[in-house]
Design a protein around this motif. Sequence first.
Motif, PDB file in Angstrom:
ATOM      1  N   GLY A  61      10.977  26.624  23.471  1.00 38.61           N
ATOM      2  CA  GLY A  61      10.762  27.888  22.761  1.00 38.61           C
ATOM      3  C   GLY A  61      12.058  28.412  22.169  1.00 38.61           C
ATOM      4  O   GLY A  61      12.885  27.657  21.651  1.00 38.61           O
ATOM      5  N   THR A  62      12.254  29.708  22.225  1.00 35.06           N
ATOM      6  CA  THR A  62      13.466  30.340  21.702  1.00 35.06           C
ATOM      7  C   THR A  62      14.581  30.240  22.745  1.00 35.06           C
ATOM      8  O   THR A  62      14.451  30.766  23.854  1.00 35.06           O
ATOM      9  N   ILE A  63      15.653  29.554  22.385  1.00 35.51           N
ATOM     10  CA  ILE A  63      16.767  29.321  23.309  1.00 35.51           C
ATOM     11  C   ILE A  63      17.954  30.195  22.911  1.00 35.51           C
ATOM     12  O   ILE A  63      18.373  30.190  21.746  1.00 35.51           O
ATOM     13  N   ALA A  64      18.485  30.942  23.865  1.00 32.61           N
ATOM     14  CA  ALA A  64      19.684  31.740  23.612  1.00 32.61           C
ATOM     15  C   ALA A  64      20.905  30.827  23.632  1.00 32.61           C
ATOM     16  O   ALA A  64      21.178  30.172  24.634  1.00 32.61           O
ATOM     17  N   ALA A  65      21.593  30.763  22.510  1.00 34.21           N
ATOM     18  CA  ALA A  65      22.771  29.902  22.409  1.00 34.21           C
ATOM     19  C   ALA A  65      23.958  30.546  23.121  1.00 34.21           C
ATOM     20  O   ALA A  65      24.059  31.768  23.213  1.00 34.21           O
ATOM     21  N   ASP A  66      24.862  29.692  23.604  1.00 33.14           N
ATOM     22  CA  ASP A  66      26.068  30.172  24.281  1.00 33.14           C
ATOM     23  C   ASP A  66      27.275  29.384  23.760  1.00 33.14           C
ATOM     24  O   ASP A  66      27.885  28.606  24.493  1.00 33.14           O
ATOM     25  N   PRO A  67      27.631  29.589  22.490  1.00 33.56           N
ATOM     26  CA  PRO A  67      28.756  28.820  21.939  1.00 33.56           C
ATOM     27  C   PRO A  67      30.078  29.095  22.634  1.00 33.56           C
ATOM     28  O   PRO A  67      30.953  28.227  22.676  1.00 33.56           O
ATOM     29  N   ALA A  68      30.238  30.288  23.217  1.00 30.30           N
ATOM     30  CA  ALA A  68      31.503  30.617  23.885  1.00 30.30           C
ATOM     31  C   ALA A  68      31.774  29.689  25.056  1.00 30.30           C
ATOM     32  O   ALA A  68      32.928  29.505  25.451  1.00 30.30           O
ATOM     33  N   ALA A  69      30.722  29.070  25.608  1.00 27.45           N
ATOM     34  CA  ALA A  69      30.904  28.159  26.740  1.00 27.45           C
ATOM     35  C   ALA A  69      31.739  26.945  26.351  1.00 27.45           C
ATOM     36  O   ALA A  69      32.281  26.264  27.220  1.00 27.45           O
ATOM     37  N   TRP A  70      31.844  26.665  25.047  1.00 26.14           N
ATOM     38  CA  TRP A  70      32.588  25.496  24.579  1.00 26.14           C
ATOM     39  C   TRP A  70      34.038  25.820  24.246  1.00 26.14           C
ATOM     40  O   TRP A  70      34.829  24.910  23.961  1.00 26.14           O
ATOM     41  N   VAL A  76      26.958  25.394  19.508  1.00 27.72           N
ATOM     42  CA  VAL A  76      28.053  25.367  18.530  1.00 27.72           C
ATOM     43  C   VAL A  76      27.496  25.168  17.126  1.00 27.72           C
ATOM     44  O   VAL A  76      27.946  25.804  16.155  1.00 27.72           O
ATOM     45  N   HIS A  77      26.506  24.309  17.007  1.00 30.61           N
ATOM     46  CA  HIS A  77      25.945  24.016  15.688  1.00 30.61           C
ATOM     47  C   HIS A  77      25.259  25.238  15.095  1.00 30.61           C
ATOM     48  O   HIS A  77      25.390  25.517  13.901  1.00 30.61           O
ATOM     49  N   ARG A  78      24.529  25.984  15.924  1.00 31.35           N
ATOM     50  CA  ARG A  78      23.889  27.196  15.414  1.00 31.35           C
ATOM     51  C   ARG A  78      24.943  28.225  14.989  1.00 31.35           C
ATOM     52  O   ARG A  78      24.754  28.915  13.976  1.00 31.35           O
ATOM     53  N   LEU A  79      26.018  28.329  15.743  1.00 35.28           N
ATOM     54  CA  LEU A  79      27.079  29.257  15.359  1.00 35.28           C
ATOM     55  C   LEU A  79      27.655  28.884  14.001  1.00 35.28           C
ATOM     56  O   LEU A  79      27.803  29.737  13.109  1.00 35.28           O
ATOM     57  N   LEU A  80      27.959  27.605  13.800  1.00 40.30           N
ATOM     58  CA  LEU A  80      28.526  27.169  12.521  1.00 40.30           C
ATOM     59  C   LEU A  80      27.531  27.361  11.382  1.00 40.30           C
ATOM     60  O   LEU A  80      27.922  27.727  10.253  1.00 40.30           O
ATOM     61  N   GLN A  81      26.257  27.125  11.638  1.00 37.34           N
ATOM     62  CA  GLN A  81      25.252  27.337  10.594  1.00 37.34           C
ATOM     63  C   GLN A  81      25.225  28.796  10.152  1.00 37.34           C
ATOM     64  O   GLN A  81      25.113  29.092   8.948  1.00 37.34           O
ATOM     65  N   ILE A  82      25.350  29.702  11.107  1.00 35.65           N
ATOM     66  CA  ILE A  82      25.357  31.126  10.760  1.00 35.65           C
ATOM     67  C   ILE A  82      26.617  31.477   9.976  1.00 35.65           C
ATOM     68  O   ILE A  82      26.558  32.163   8.943  1.00 35.65           O
ATOM     69  N   ARG A  97      41.151  24.331  15.171  1.00 39.13           N
ATOM     70  CA  ARG A  97      40.177  24.777  16.163  1.00 39.13           C
ATOM     71  C   ARG A  97      39.526  26.092  15.740  1.00 39.13           C
ATOM     72  O   ARG A  97      40.148  26.932  15.098  1.00 39.13           O
ATOM     73  N   LEU A  98      38.280  26.227  16.127  1.00 42.51           N
ATOM     74  CA  LEU A  98      37.536  27.454  15.858  1.00 42.51           C
ATOM     75  C   LEU A  98      37.925  28.518  16.878  1.00 42.51           C
ATOM     76  O   LEU A  98      37.901  28.259  18.087  1.00 42.51           O
ATOM     77  N   ASP A  99      38.305  29.689  16.400  1.00 38.73           N
ATOM     78  CA  ASP A  99      38.569  30.806  17.302  1.00 38.73           C
ATOM     79  C   ASP A  99      37.209  31.337  17.751  1.00 38.73           C
ATOM     80  O   ASP A  99      36.560  32.110  17.039  1.00 38.73           O
ATOM     81  N   ILE A 100      36.765  30.897  18.913  1.00 35.40           N
ATOM     82  CA  ILE A 100      35.386  31.147  19.318  1.00 35.40           C
ATOM     83  C   ILE A 100      35.102  32.633  19.502  1.00 35.40           C
ATOM     84  O   ILE A 100      33.990  33.103  19.213  1.00 35.40           O
ATOM     85  N   GLU A 101      36.084  33.388  19.964  1.00 40.72           N
ATOM     86  CA  GLU A 101      35.861  34.830  20.155  1.00 40.72           C
ATOM     87  C   GLU A 101      35.623  35.518  18.825  1.00 40.72           C
ATOM     88  O   GLU A 101      34.665  36.296  18.666  1.00 40.72           O
ATOM     89  N   ASP A 136      39.430  33.560   8.404  1.00 35.35           N
ATOM     90  CA  ASP A 136      40.387  33.685   9.511  1.00 35.35           C
ATOM     91  C   ASP A 136      39.730  33.346  10.851  1.00 35.35           C
ATOM     92  O   ASP A 136      39.968  33.998  11.861  1.00 35.35           O
ATOM     93  N   LEU A 137      38.898  32.291  10.844  1.00 39.90           N
ATOM     94  CA  LEU A 137      38.176  31.904  12.051  1.00 39.90           C
ATOM     95  C   LEU A 137      38.690  30.606  12.663  1.00 39.90           C
ATOM     96  O   LEU A 137      38.171  30.173  13.707  1.00 39.90           O
ATOM     97  N   VAL A 138      39.680  29.979  12.043  1.00 37.06           N
ATOM     98  CA  VAL A 138      40.238  28.751  12.602  1.00 37.06           C
ATOM     99  C   VAL A 138      41.761  28.883  12.669  1.00 37.06           C
ATOM    100  O   VAL A 138      42.361  29.696  11.961  1.00 37.06           O
TER     101      VAL A 138
END
Length: 297
Positions: free
Chosen positions: A185-194, A236-242, A157-161, A96-98
Amino acid sequence: MGERRRTLRFAPSPNGRLHLGHAYSALRNLDLAKQSDGDLLLRMEDIDTARCTPQHEAGIIEDLGWLGINWQGTVRRQSEHFDDYAEALERLRALDLVYPAFLTRAQIRQAVAEAEQGGSAWPRDPDGAPLYPGNERTFPDDRIAELIASDRPFAWRLDIEKACARAGADIVWTEEGRGPAGQTGTIAADPAAWGDVILARKDTPTSYHLSVVVDDALQGITDIVRGHDLFHATSVHRLLQILLDLPEPRYRHHALLVDRDGRKLSKSDGDTAIAALRESGASAHEVIRMCETGARI
């Protein structure tokens, strides 16, 4: 158990000839593959079957061969693997994510204009595009079913929330290169920005975001070397991978080659096409040297 053999990929879209920017990225991938005694794979990102053609693919392969860029295995063509992407999309639908989104570009522009005329700043993604309003997220099931049955075009569409909530707060990636602002180094992802990104359309079971993470997993890609223009999309890619329980590659983003005015090279600029440079008398060594120096073209 030892570390997996390093596997990289060069993944152009066969909708035109390669230019110097493409060659630079391909050479960066090849260099890392050689340094690590790894493999370089070639993928054709040809989900746009209208613009991507076998003729363009043949031209790309010709250009790579002329530059001395070799790869292992057979070429993977995304157009031959739509079932893989449809399966991944179905997994996200089951969670139920799209949701199906029906607003046209004109309707989105109208919503943005009305909000901004009223004094509200409309949120935009890292590329500057307005975020999707997401009206359909609150539609009842019977209304969604009615819209789908009406044969109107729509996008999944992906329900980003919801997606970010399911993935958890700690979404990061390992950056072995440097981002546009020197991030490493270690980058904090921000998929919600998309916002609610498109994952597929009614008649095409994938988008760039979905197909790239599925392909990287199926091809066993351990290291992704690509330009700064895709640095923020990594969120976005890291979110989808998870969400899809896919392996996490290492990332190495690099600066882009630009023209004399500082603009990113494009396929419409014929002067920097590898084929045009070859036809003008440049040698492969000279073209590679142009890429290595990063000089403005």
